[in-house]
Structure formats: C-alpha cells, structure tokens
Design a protein around this motif. Structure first.
Motif, PDB file in Angstrom:
ATOM      1  N   VAL A 156      46.420  10.196  28.459  1.00 45.02           N
ATOM      2  CA  VAL A 156      45.251   9.892  28.623  1.00 45.02           C
ATOM      3  C   VAL A 156      44.733   8.692  29.664  1.00 45.02           C
ATOM      4  O   VAL A 156      43.778   8.658  30.368  1.00 45.02           O
ATOM      5  N   ALA A 157      45.673   7.744  29.963  1.00 47.33           N
ATOM      6  CA  ALA A 157      45.485   6.516  30.802  1.00 47.33           C
ATOM      7  C   ALA A 157      45.331   7.158  32.161  1.00 47.33           C
ATOM      8  O   ALA A 157      44.575   6.990  32.939  1.00 47.33           O
ATOM      9  N   GLU A 176      52.522  14.694  37.239  1.00 46.62           N
ATOM     10  CA  GLU A 176      52.836  14.631  35.673  1.00 46.62           C
ATOM     11  C   GLU A 176      54.024  15.527  35.862  1.00 46.62           C
ATOM     12  O   GLU A 176      54.309  16.395  36.177  1.00 46.62           O
ATOM     13  N   GLY A 183      49.863  14.120  27.790  1.00 43.55           N
ATOM     14  CA  GLY A 183      50.671  12.932  27.098  1.00 43.55           C
ATOM     15  C   GLY A 183      50.709  13.215  25.745  1.00 43.55           C
ATOM     16  O   GLY A 183      50.616  13.981  24.992  1.00 43.55           O
ATOM     17  N   ASN A 184      51.075  11.791  25.055  1.00 41.85           N
ATOM     18  CA  ASN A 184      51.128  11.764  23.606  1.00 41.85           C
ATOM     19  C   ASN A 184      49.926  11.864  23.020  1.00 41.85           C
ATOM     20  O   ASN A 184      49.906  12.332  21.856  1.00 41.85           O
ATOM     21  N   THR A 191      42.473  11.115  15.864  1.00 42.46           N
ATOM     22  CA  THR A 191      42.581   9.594  16.141  1.00 42.46           C
ATOM     23  C   THR A 191      42.016   8.533  15.202  1.00 42.46           C
ATOM     24  O   THR A 191      40.803   8.803  14.996  1.00 42.46           O
ATOM     25  N   PHE A 192      42.634   7.540  14.915  1.00 43.47           N
ATOM     26  CA  PHE A 192      41.695   6.501  14.198  1.00 43.47           C
ATOM     27  C   PHE A 192      41.123   5.714  15.059  1.00 43.47           C
ATOM     28  O   PHE A 192      41.314   5.683  16.254  1.00 43.47           O
ATOM     29  N   THR A 336      52.938   5.902  33.212  1.00 46.88           N
ATOM     30  CA  THR A 336      54.027   6.929  32.640  1.00 46.88           C
ATOM     31  C   THR A 336      53.958   6.674  31.151  1.00 46.88           C
ATOM     32  O   THR A 336      55.091   7.399  30.825  1.00 46.88           O
ATOM     33  N   TYR A 338      54.796   6.213  27.261  1.00 46.91           N
ATOM     34  CA  TYR A 338      55.991   5.791  26.285  1.00 46.91           C
ATOM     35  C   TYR A 338      56.858   6.869  25.879  1.00 46.91           C
ATOM     36  O   TYR A 338      56.236   8.052  25.659  1.00 46.91           O
ATOM     37  N   LYS A 417      46.598   6.215   9.109  1.00 47.15           N
ATOM     38  CA  LYS A 417      45.767   7.299   9.287  1.00 47.15           C
ATOM     39  C   LYS A 417      46.908   8.572   8.534  1.00 47.15           C
ATOM     40  O   LYS A 417      46.202   9.578   8.048  1.00 47.15           O
ATOM     41  N   SER A 507      61.826   6.993  32.619  1.00 48.32           N
ATOM     42  CA  SER A 507      61.655   7.322  33.900  1.00 48.32           C
ATOM     43  C   SER A 507      60.946   5.861  34.608  1.00 48.32           C
ATOM     44  O   SER A 507      61.363   5.887  35.988  1.00 48.32           O
ATOM     45  N   VAL A 547      50.074   2.342  28.183  1.00 47.78           N
ATOM     46  CA  VAL A 547      51.137   1.928  27.503  1.00 47.78           C
ATOM     47  C   VAL A 547      52.351   1.429  28.544  1.00 47.78           C
ATOM     48  O   VAL A 547      53.463   0.830  28.120  1.00 47.78           O
ATOM     49  N   LYS A 552      49.602  -0.208  23.340  1.00 48.96           N
ATOM     50  CA  LYS A 552      48.141  -0.305  23.106  1.00 48.96           C
ATOM     51  C   LYS A 552      47.585   1.232  22.520  1.00 48.96           C
ATOM     52  O   LYS A 552      48.327   2.139  22.860  1.00 48.96           O
ATOM     53  N   ASP A 553      46.561   0.919  21.959  1.00 51.92           N
ATOM     54  CA  ASP A 553      46.179   2.239  21.229  1.00 51.92           C
ATOM     55  C   ASP A 553      44.986   2.993  22.435  1.00 51.92           C
ATOM     56  O   ASP A 553      45.015   2.425  23.596  1.00 51.92           O
ATOM     57  N   ILE A 554      44.597   4.067  22.112  1.00 53.83           N
ATOM     58  CA  ILE A 554      43.782   4.671  22.887  1.00 53.83           C
ATOM     59  C   ILE A 554      42.612   3.999  23.568  1.00 53.83           C
ATOM     60  O   ILE A 554      42.209   3.910  24.947  1.00 53.83           O
TER      61      ILE A 554
HETATM   62  C1  FAD Z   1      52.388   8.340  15.629  1.00 50.60           C
HETATM   63  C2  FAD Z   1      51.305   7.986  16.489  1.00 50.60           C
HETATM   64  C3  FAD Z   1      49.943   7.952  16.502  1.00 50.60           C
HETATM   65  C4  FAD Z   1      48.858   7.443  17.195  1.00 50.60           C
HETATM   66  N1  FAD Z   1      47.768   7.505  16.663  1.00 50.60           N
HETATM   67  C5  FAD Z   1      46.670   6.944  17.616  1.00 50.60           C
HETATM   68  C6  FAD Z   1      45.346   6.921  17.103  1.00 50.60           C
HETATM   69  O1  FAD Z   1      45.202   7.732  16.142  1.00 50.60           O
HETATM   70  N2  FAD Z   1      44.450   6.548  17.854  1.00 50.60           N
HETATM   71  C7  FAD Z   1      44.662   5.697  18.966  1.00 50.60           C
HETATM   72  O2  FAD Z   1      43.893   4.832  19.518  1.00 50.60           O
HETATM   73  N3  FAD Z   1      46.062   5.475  19.239  1.00 50.60           N
HETATM   74  C8  FAD Z   1      47.016   6.383  18.674  1.00 50.60           C
HETATM   75  N4  FAD Z   1      48.339   5.965  19.069  1.00 50.60           N
HETATM   76  C9  FAD Z   1      48.680   5.493  20.499  1.00 50.60           C
HETATM   77  C10 FAD Z   1      48.346   6.383  21.693  1.00 50.60           C
HETATM   78  O3  FAD Z   1      49.270   7.596  21.414  1.00 50.60           O
HETATM   79  C11 FAD Z   1      48.521   5.947  22.854  1.00 50.60           C
HETATM   80  O4  FAD Z   1      47.587   4.935  22.949  1.00 50.60           O
HETATM   81  C12 FAD Z   1      47.972   6.623  24.047  1.00 50.60           C
HETATM   82  O5  FAD Z   1      48.734   7.979  24.148  1.00 50.60           O
HETATM   83  C13 FAD Z   1      48.819   6.038  25.574  1.00 50.60           C
HETATM   84  O6  FAD Z   1      48.453   6.733  26.455  1.00 50.60           O
HETATM   85  P1  FAD Z   1      49.094   6.700  27.928  1.00 50.60           P
HETATM   86  O7  FAD Z   1      48.497   7.454  28.850  1.00 50.60           O
HETATM   87  O8  FAD Z   1      49.289   5.395  28.263  1.00 50.60           O
HETATM   88  O9  FAD Z   1      50.526   7.270  27.694  1.00 50.60           O
HETATM   89  P2  FAD Z   1      51.159   8.577  27.397  1.00 50.60           P
HETATM   90  O10 FAD Z   1      50.545   9.408  26.266  1.00 50.60           O
HETATM   91  O11 FAD Z   1      52.742   8.282  26.929  1.00 50.60           O
HETATM   92  O12 FAD Z   1      51.181   9.349  28.622  1.00 50.60           O
HETATM   93  C14 FAD Z   1      52.355   9.216  29.673  1.00 50.60           C
HETATM   94  C15 FAD Z   1      52.214  10.592  30.480  1.00 50.60           C
HETATM   95  O13 FAD Z   1      53.020  10.255  31.823  1.00 50.60           O
HETATM   96  C16 FAD Z   1      54.068  11.281  32.017  1.00 50.60           C
HETATM   97  N5  FAD Z   1      55.093  10.706  32.686  1.00 50.60           N
HETATM   98  C17 FAD Z   1      56.237   9.835  32.174  1.00 50.60           C
HETATM   99  N6  FAD Z   1      56.966   9.621  33.104  1.00 50.60           N
HETATM  100  C18 FAD Z   1      56.382  10.225  34.185  1.00 50.60           C
HETATM  101  C19 FAD Z   1      56.907  10.115  35.663  1.00 50.60           C
HETATM  102  N7  FAD Z   1      57.985   9.610  35.873  1.00 50.60           N
HETATM  103  N8  FAD Z   1      56.253  10.745  36.620  1.00 50.60           N
HETATM  104  C20 FAD Z   1      55.355  11.741  36.112  1.00 50.60           C
HETATM  105  N9  FAD Z   1      54.691  11.747  34.767  1.00 50.60           N
HETATM  106  C21 FAD Z   1      55.487  10.879  33.877  1.00 50.60           C
HETATM  107  C22 FAD Z   1      54.038  11.609  30.657  1.00 50.60           C
HETATM  108  O14 FAD Z   1      54.947  13.129  30.507  1.00 50.60           O
HETATM  109  C23 FAD Z   1      52.897  11.749  29.649  1.00 50.60           C
HETATM  110  O15 FAD Z   1      52.053  12.837  30.018  1.00 50.60           O
HETATM  111  C24 FAD Z   1      49.374   6.826  18.241  1.00 50.60           C
HETATM  112  C25 FAD Z   1      50.519   6.485  18.726  1.00 50.60           C
HETATM  113  C26 FAD Z   1      51.532   7.077  17.894  1.00 50.60           C
HETATM  114  C27 FAD Z   1      53.211   7.080  18.068  1.00 50.60           C
END
Ligand code: FAD
Ligand code: SF4
Ligand code: SF4
Ligand code: SF4
Ligand code: SF4
Lengths: 660, 167
Positions: A156-157, A176, A183-184, A191-192, A336, A338, A417, A507, A547, A552-554
């Motif tokens: 989402v970032a 990606e 992503g995650n 989502t909370f 990238t 977590y 949640k 990575s 992250v 950090k959260d969403i």
């Molecule tokens: C169990 C659980 C429940 C959660 N519930 C909530 C919720 O209800 N509400 C909320 O606000 N937050 C929640 N979160 C937190 C939420 O998941 C994160 O805030 C959010 O996913 C962070 O997004 P991000 O893009 O930073 O990272 P990510 O979602 O980890 O995305 C990173 C992306 O980068 C890609 N990537 C990694 N390395 C490379 C590379 N070298 N080259 C290219 N691509 C790469 C990965 O494949 C992935 O697609 C929860 C987390 C967990 C663990």
C-alpha cells in the motif's frame, strides 16, 4: 602562512537557549575569540539560528566588510545550510563559513565540567578561525535531474506513492517482486479500527495503478543494480519470465483451471494450495498468471503442456527469457515493507510450527478472508474444525531483548481485531487475549478496544505465558499469571494465535547496501531525522514509505507514502539538483598517473585518462561524495578535497595540536 | 501510608547480579507464568523483582519465595528484558543469610546433609516434577546418586567456597 585577500573574520557564539550557555562560559569564548588573528568582531546571541541572530551576521558582513564567518553553535548537520544561506543573503560566497560545534562536542558531552568545556570551546573556535582564514569561495554544483521516479515495493505504501507522483504528471516505475502488487494489506480480511474490508479499499487503488498512463508497472521483477546519485540514478531491473505473453493473455484463468498440479500457496502463507500456473489472488494486478518454473512438469519432465493446449489466446510461451530493463530516474522511493519474525525457529516455546493449531495473526487473516484457503470460514488448521476457545498472545518476539527489542505497533489492535473475527464468525466461541500493555494509540483505536473489551466472550488477561504445551491427545494448554486478578490461570485453547513481531523484508538489506543508505540497529531504514525528516534517508533523492522505515499501521504508512511522494515531486519539478561542492579535484600538473586513487574511491568517481603519452586522474564531480579517501591517499599531493584542502585543515590541526 | 525507598539491599542485589538489572522489568508476567515455585508461594517472581526495585526487598526476604525457588532458570532463559528473577532471588538469599535470616528447616537439613553425605539426602531415590509428583529415579531410567568417595576431602573442598554448617 600567506593569505591572498586579507581575511576579516566574524565569530558568532550561540547560547542555544541554555543548551550551550548553561555549561560553556559564552562570554569568555567571545572575549578569547576577539584576540585571534584576523578576527574583526566576536559576538554572542541566545539563538544565532533565529532571524535576528542571522541578521546580526548579515549586518556585520555588510557594515564591517567581513569576508569569513565562524559560527560556534550546534552540529553543522543542523544549521550549516542555514548560515550558508545567511552569507548568501549578505552577498558573500556561502562557502566562506566555518562552524565550531560547541553544543554536541562541548556542553552536551561535558555537562559536569563547565571549566574544561569552556576551554575546549575556545580551542574549537580558534581552530575554526584558523581554517576560516584559508577558505576559498566555491560554486554550488548544479545538474539537471531526470524527471522520473522509481518506487521499489508495491504494497500500500508503494502504491500510494506511485499514484501521487503519477498524478502530479511525472512518470513512475513501480517495481514489485511478487506477481501482483498489494503487499501484506492484500492478505488482511478487515482493517482496524473501522473494519472496512481490506481488499475493497485496496483493489481500486491497485487497478488505478495498472491503468495510469504515467505508471510503468513491473511486477515479478527485481532491482539488480542502482548507480549514480540524486537526480541521475541508473537502475537495472530484471523482469522474470512469467512464461505468459502479457499482451496476449486476457486473464481468463483457463490455464489455472486446467493445470493438474498444486503446490502450497505463498500468498496464503502455506495454508492452502495453488496451481503451478496461478494468479496470486483473484483480484491480482496485473491479472496475468505466472508459471512457476521450479514446479512445472513441462520444465521438469517435458510432458503435460496442459496450459498451452487449453489457453484460448495462445498466450503460453515456454521460451520466455528474463528481461533486463535499464531506466534513468531522478528520485527513488523505498517501500519494501516487512515480513514476520521467524518464531518457528527462534521461539519454539510457543510451539508455532510444532503444533498445527498454533498460528500467526497474519495466518488468521487468511483463514478469515473470503479469498483464503477456507473461503472465509474460520477453521483451525489441525482438523478443519471451528475453534471454540481461542487464545491470542500479544508481543510474541517483540519488545524482547532476546528477540526484537522494538514494539510491532499493530499487534495489539490486530489482536483485538482478531478477537472480533472469532466472535463474529463463531458466536459461541470464547477468546482470551494475553497482553502486556495494550497500545491502542491511533485515531479511533481506543473506541475499538473499548467496544471489544465490553464483549462477554472476550477476556483480557494481563500477563504473558512462558510456554505453550501440547498433551498426548494433541490438546493445547498453558498457564498464564493474570496480574489483574492476581491469579495463575490455566487455559486449554483449541487455537492459539500469536501476534508476532515484524522485521524488514529480507531483500532490503541488499538494497540498502547498494544504495549506501543507512539502516538502524533493528535493520529498518534509518530516516534522516527521527522527528523532522522521517521520510528522507542518508542518501539524497532516496525517500522512505511505510514499514521499510519501521513498523506502522496503514494510516501511518499511507501518510508517510504521501510525504515521500511530495518530497520526490518537489525534486523532480525543480528539474535540477544542487550539491555542496566539497568534492575532490585533481591538479593534473602534479598528478603522476600512479592510479592509487582510482580503486580507493568507493563511488567509482575517479577515472584515469590519457594525457601527453601518460595518464592522469580525473574526478567526476557528480559522482564524488567528498569522502576524501583519494585526497588522503594521493602520494603526489595532486588530489585535494575542496573545502578541506591541506592548507586549510593543517592550520586547523596545528591549533588543536598545540593548544592555544 | 507506605513509601518506596532506596535501600542498601537494592545495592547489594545490584552488586551480585551485574547486568541483569531488576529496574528493566516491565511486569509482563512471563516469569511468573512459567515459574514452578510460583504455584506454591504467595510472592511471585515478578513481584519479587518489582518489590526489590521499589526498595521493599525486606518484605520479599521475609517471605518464603526466595527459598521456594526451584532454580530451574526458566525465568532467566525467557525474560524478555534480561532481568533474571533467578539472579535476584539468589542475591536476596545471600543478603538474607548475611543479615541473619534463617532458611526453612527443611533447607537447613538439606544443606547440612550435603556436608554429612555429599548429597541433599542420604539416599535420594525420587525426583519431584513440576506438578509436585514424586517419581522414582529408576522409572525415569536415571542412575543412582553416587556419593563422594573421600568425604573428608569433599568437606575441605566445599569449605573453600564458604559452605558452612547452619546451626
Ligand atoms: C496480522 C496483521 C494485521 C494487520 N492489520 C492491520 C489493520 O487492520 N489495520 C492497519 O492499519 N494495519 C494493519 N496491519 C499493518 C499493515 O499490514 C501494514 O501497515 C501495511 O501492510 C504496510 O504496508 P507497506 O507497503 O509498507 O508494506 P508491505 O505490505 O509489506 O508491502 C511491501 C511490498 O514490497 C514488496 N517488496 C519487498 N521487497 C521488494 C524488493 N526488493 N523489490 C520489489 N518489491 C519488494 C513486497 O512483495 C510487498 O508487496 C496488520 C499487520 C499484520 C501483521
Ligand atoms: S505445463 Fe506446467 S504450468 Fe502448464 S499445466 Fe502443466 S504443470 Fe501446469
Ligand atoms: S503493538 Fe502491542 S503486541 Fe505489538 S509489540 Fe507493541 S505492545 Fe506488543
Ligand atoms: S573524495 Fe571520495 S568520493 Fe570523491 S573522488 Fe575522492 S574517493 Fe571518490
Ligand atoms: S519475565 Fe522479566 S520482564 Fe517479565 S515480569 Fe518477569 S522479570 Fe519482569
């Protein structure tokens, strides 16, 4: 030593409120400074960096004809740019400034020795004056910036950052590693704190990415190398073969249906199966399948070819090769994300990986999601039965000196949640949350916590179990001391959910190394300033979103992604980058062409070029980071570092070595 | 009204335990959740740590917990803050003895048995499990306890460590 133009030095000593003045005797420093050679004027002021403080300097330059300025205050990292601008406003070359750090180097570290701190401040000021007398005007380096950005990571970032940059009219490459972006967050069910369906709010953004004319989406791709610097990075990206012609495939999914072989699904964290040719999840973007070569029977044995036979558009291409793509970009955003802490091998006491009915919170998300392996019915992995008694353990691996010493920042509210998931799907189930401190700090989180803690079938225990056991019948049990009721409680849950700590994507270490971008002791990217510059890195033109910088959260992730995009947009729209000219420079007359400097330069900024039948070193100023390694190594004295020339730093060192 | 105070006991404890600082404890209960002695004692490891930090160690020393600790070292192994309640207990035991506190009679007996037989009892045949069951050593396939061959030499050796008869 002879000085070309007679230097007229002004020395300005800052109190930094009480930060400096409560330890260092500022008046004594000023008095001493005014006795130093070429010092025309020495003054002190409570806040030199404030407007009135800067105006004192500007006025003195104009009225007294000062041509060298020494500011004795905090670290140059903090305010060197501020005072350089002040010099410029007064019509003086900004590089005729020298700073003496009497806060970090005196008052803060010698708080209990004011006398000695004052003496040291005098020495540092004297040394700065000695150097300032020898300073020469320099020109700021200006280069055009490529008006294009790269975003690494499509969670989402990365999605938010790419959209923001694209919407402001610049081209963005979004890379990606997985076959789909998302992503995650794509793994989460709800989502909370508002409980919106995660997919429903994420997929529209993903589709917008795919359709945006300014976004070049490269999924199933990896960044191989990054060269250059702010404004002019050259990036090599490896696009792995999908063995599917993306321009021909319509995403009908016939290949996936017909493929006879299955393997564990990575997206579902191994809880379900996927085909060998597969879509990551039904809403994948791009909606193109990937053939997993490792497991494909055609690649292993030369047989099968079912997908090729049934594909209505003849999109399967077993001969596809990896493709290397080179792009020039002006700015880079790291997103990238977590992974989860490896509790399986690091914390066997909780039996994750040993008992099937001990799962992570992220696995519970997949078991609750309608697109998950159980189609949205919460069934425990051990026997596919509905759990009726669920224990949720918070802080697993987090806030732990033996594991991860930081807080995961979303485990508490995710755990709350998850209690909601259980009781809303299985109304006669009971949930026990074992917590240490509930950290429900975000907007709306306390309300959400209050709502869940008022449910009769959700119990909160203030205590952390030490171990989880499994008896000979495969039933789980553990003891936990509840500080709230002052009792040792025995739980016999049929499902244990661990809210595990999070670590940077594995990575990231390599990317950080390639970019020479600092990481903290926890492995996450280190921001330039923890409060004031949370989206910038130690490398100009490289920004942080999500992250990758720390858990950090969403909401926080998206806010940071927007900020990172804004920084990148500011850089791209300027179209030009400026850098401080403290770069190396060769006196080609003195250079013997020995080549000692070339391999020493960590940034490959030095080339040896042919000249008069021999060779001489040449520095590419745009690549040089001014580390000074070459200047120190050059045996002929041909290499100097501008702003740190021998004739500037030797007088400075002499002062310090001799004392006053 | 009671007040928290710094005491010489806290300093003595700090002197004994080195890096495992009681002040780092954030009261997560992990130690108590897994402590076999906590099941039988009113004072729990997490309380022992926090009371020591608050300068109320005297209270802990008077309680049975310091003598009930079964020295399984689980708290030290799992404490997320590297506090090691076990080390606090051990330190408090030393302080208690030096201040003239007497351990429970059973322990005095055991301790003196070591000096007499080289073992906590003359012929230990059983082992106590974490659920306080007595299980015979034989049923677990454990060998018999071997006593020191030369008791006089043994007594000399333990005396060197300051091991004395409690009377
Ligand atoms: C169990 C659980 C429940 C959660 N519930 C909530 C919720 O209800 N509400 C909320 O606000 N937050 C929640 N979160 C937190 C939420 O998941 C994160 O805030 C959010 O996913 C962070 O997004 P991000 O893009 O930073 O990272 P990510 O979602 O980890 O995305 C990173 C992306 O980068 C890609 N990537 C990694 N390395 C490379 C590379 N070298 N080259 C290219 N691509 C790469 C990965 O494949 C992935 O697609 C929860 C987390 C967990 C663990
Ligand atoms: S050729 Fe490979 S991917 Fe295609 S159907 Fe057969 S096993 Fe599946
Ligand atoms: S967010 Fe909650 S569960 Fe996660 S480490 Fe922090 S306190 Fe523990
Ligand atoms: S100063 Fe450092 S970066 Fe610049 S050319 Fe010399 S060795 Fe390379
Ligand atoms: S396990 Fe450690 S941190 Fe937790 S209560 Fe016990 S001593 Fe304190």
């Amino acid at each position: 030593m002879k000085v070309a133009e007679e230097p007229k030095v002004g020395v300005y000593v800052c109190h930094c409120g009480v930060n400096i003045a409560s330890v260092v005797n500022v008046k004594a420093v000023v008095e001493y400074a005014s006795t130093l050679p070429n010092v025309e004027v020495a003054k002190d002021y409570p806040f030199m960096c404030s407007d009135p403080g800067q105006n004192i300097v500007i006025e003195d330059i104009k009225s007294k004809g000062l041509n060298r300025i020494v500011v004795a205050s905090c670290s140059p990292r903090m305010h060197e740019p501020t005072f350089r601008k002040a010099l410029e406003r007064a019509g003086l070359n900004p590089y005729l400034l020298e700073m003496a750090n009497i806060r970090e180097h005196c008052s803060w570290v010698h708080e209990k020795q004011p006398q000695e701190a004052t003496e040291k401040a005098k020495d540092l000021v004297a040394a700065a004056v000695a150097k300032a007398r020898m300073l020469k005007p320099l020109e700021t380096i200006k280069m055009p910036a490529v008006k294009r950005a790269l975003v690494i990571g499509g969670g989402v970032a990365g999605i938010r950052a790419a959209l923001d940059i694209a919407n402001s009219g610049f081209e963005v490459y979004l890379v990606e590693t997985r076959p789909s972006i998302g992503g995650n967050m794509a793994r989460l069910d709800k989502t909370f704190p508002t409980l919106d369906c995660s997919q429903c709010i994420l997929t529209p953004m993903m589709v917008e990415v795919a359709q945006h004319p300014n976004i070049k989406l490269l999924t199933y791709s990896e960044v191989k190398s990054i060269d250059g610097s702010v404004g002019n990075f050259t990036v090599k990206i490896l696009k792995k073969p999908r063995y599917v012609k993306e321009d021909v495939c319509t995403g009908c999914g016939v290949c996936e249906q017909k493929c006879p072989y299955t393997v564990p699904s990575e997206f579902n964290l191994g809880l379900g199966k996927r085909k060998v040719i597969y879509f990551e999840f039904p809403q994948a973007v791009p909606l193109k399948p990937v053939l997993d070569r490792e497991n494909c029977v055609y690649f292993k044995k030369g047989t099968c070819r079912a997908c090729e036979k049934f594909c209505p558009t003849k999109a399967i291409d077993y001969t596809q090769q990896p493709q290397e793509i080179t792009v020039d970009v002006g700015a880079i955003i790291l997103a990238t994300g977590y992974g989860l802490y490896d509790v399986k091998s690091k914390m066997p006491e909780y039996r994750y990986g040993l008992s099937k009915n001990v799962i992570t919170g992220l696995e519970l998300e997949r078991l609750t999601s309608a697109t998950g392996p159980t189609k949205g019915h919460i069934l425990r992995p051990g026997d596919k039965k509905e759990p009726k008694d669920v224990a949720i353990i918070l802080c697993v691996g987090s806030r732990d000196e033996k594991h991860l010493d930081y807080c995961c920042r979303f485990g508490c509210v995710a755990g709350i949640k998850h209690a909601y998931y259980i009781v809303s799907h299985i109304p006669d189930a009971r949930v026990t949350i074992c917590y240490t401190d509930i950290r429900a700090f975000g907007k709306g989180y306390e309300d959400f916590y209050a709502r869940i803690r008022s449910l009769d079938n959700v119990q909160f225990i203030r205590g952390r179990p030490m171990e989880v056991f499994e008896d000979s019948n495969g039933s789980l049990y553990f003891d936990v001391f509840d500080q709230n009721t002052n009792r040792l409680i025995r739980l016999n849950p049929d499902l244990v959910v661990l809210e595990t700590g999070v670590v940077p994507d594995p990575s990231f270490e390599q990317i950080a190394t390639v970019l020479k971008c600092s990481r903290g002791p926890d492995g996450f990217a280190l921001e330039l300033h923890p409060k004031l510059r949370p989206t910038e890195t130690s490398v100009d033109g490289v920004f942080l979103a999500g992250v990758v910088q720390g858990p950090k959260d969403i909401p926080d992730t998206v806010a940071q992604a927007g900020a990172a995009a804004a920084s990148a947009i500011a850089l791209l729209s300027r179209g030009e980058v400026e850098s401080v000219p403290n770069v190396a420079s060769v006196n080609q007359e003195l250079c013997s062409g020995c080549g000692v400097c070339e391999p020493i330069c960590p940034y490959t900024a030095i080339v040896l070029e042919a000249r008069n039948g021999g060779r001489v070193a040449k520095v590419e100023a745009t690549k040089c980071k001014g580390c000074g390694a070459c200047a120190a190594a050059c045996p002929s004295g041909a290499m100097t570092q501008l702003g740190f020339e021998d004739k500037q730093i030797i007088p400075q060192l002499e002062v310090l070595a001799k004392g006053r | 009204m009671q007040t928290y105070a710094q005491t010489d006991i806290l300093d003595a404890v700090r002197g004994v335990i080195g890096d495992h600082r009681p002040e780092a404890c954030y009261q997560c209960m992990k130690c108590t959740s897994g402590c076999p002695a906590a099941k039988v004692s009113e004072y729990k490891p997490h309380m022992m740590v926090i009371l020591t930090k608050a300068g109320l160690a005297e209270e802990v020393m008077k309680s049975g917990i310091i003598w009930a600790c079964s020295m399984c070292l689980k708290c030290k192994e799992y404490c997320p803050q590297d506090v090691a309640p076990f080390d606090v207990v051990t330190a408090l035991k030393n302080v208690a003895i030096s201040k003239g506190y007497r351990p429970p009679e059973m322990l005095v007996g055991m301790s003196n048995n070591v000096l007499d037989y080289g073992c906590i009892m003359d012929k230990p045949m059983t082992i106590t499990t974490t659920d306080f069951e007595e299980v015979s050593r034989k049923s677990l396939g454990l060998p018999d306890i071997v006593h020191p061959k030369d008791m006089e030499q043994f007594k000399k050796t333990v005396a060197r460590f300051g091991f004395r008869r409690l009377s």
